[in-house]
Design a protein around this motif. Structure first.
Motif, short mmCIF file in Angstrom:
data_model
loop_
_atom_site.label_atom_id
_atom_site.label_comp_id
_atom_site.label_asym_id
_atom_site.label_seq_id
_atom_site.Cartn_x
_atom_site.Cartn_y
_atom_site.Cartn_z
N MET A 61 45.94 111.08 85.87
CA MET A 61 44.99 110.03 85.53
C MET A 61 45.62 109.14 84.47
N THR A 62 45.42 107.86 84.60
CA THR A 62 45.99 106.93 83.64
C THR A 62 45.15 106.91 82.37
N GLN A 63 45.77 106.50 81.30
CA GLN A 63 45.10 106.42 80.01
C GLN A 63 44.29 105.13 79.92
N PRO A 64 43.15 105.17 79.21
CA PRO A 64 42.36 103.95 79.03
C PRO A 64 43.20 102.86 78.36
N LEU A 65 42.96 101.64 78.77
CA LEU A 65 43.65 100.49 78.19
C LEU A 65 42.92 100.02 76.94
N THR A 66 43.62 99.25 76.13
CA THR A 66 42.99 98.65 74.96
C THR A 66 42.19 97.42 75.40
N LYS A 67 41.34 96.95 74.51
CA LYS A 67 40.55 95.75 74.82
C LYS A 67 41.48 94.58 75.14
N HIS A 68 42.53 94.44 74.38
CA HIS A 68 43.48 93.36 74.62
C HIS A 68 44.15 93.50 75.98
N GLU A 69 44.55 94.71 76.35
CA GLU A 69 45.20 94.93 77.65
C GLU A 69 44.25 94.64 78.81
N VAL A 70 43.00 95.05 78.66
CA VAL A 70 42.01 94.79 79.72
C VAL A 70 41.79 93.29 79.88
#
Length: 63
Positions: free
Chosen positions: A1-10
């Motif tokens: 499973m991939t790690q959650p992205l940051t707000k900036h990355e999203v």
């Protein structure tokens, strides 16, 4: 499973310019999104929601 992205990355991955755009995507208030730190992973519930709404975001090689 991939790690959650940051707000900036999203925001970057989706081509969104503002927290208001991100809030609209999730159906939450802009104030709620504003509480998320720019360089910390987004809340787990929103990460799961994002994976359901946009499974293409955050895909990449598994680590």
């Amino acid at each position: 499973m991939t790690q959650p992205l940051t707000k900036h990355e999203v925001r970057t991955a989706l081509g969104l310019d503002t927290d208001a755009d991100l809030a609209e995507l999730f159906g939450i208030s802009r104030a709620a999104v504003a509480q998320w730190e720019r360089d910390k992973p987004i809340p787990e519930l929103r990460w799961l929601q994002l994976q359901r709404l946009r499974p293409d975001v955050g895909e990449g090689p598994e680590k």
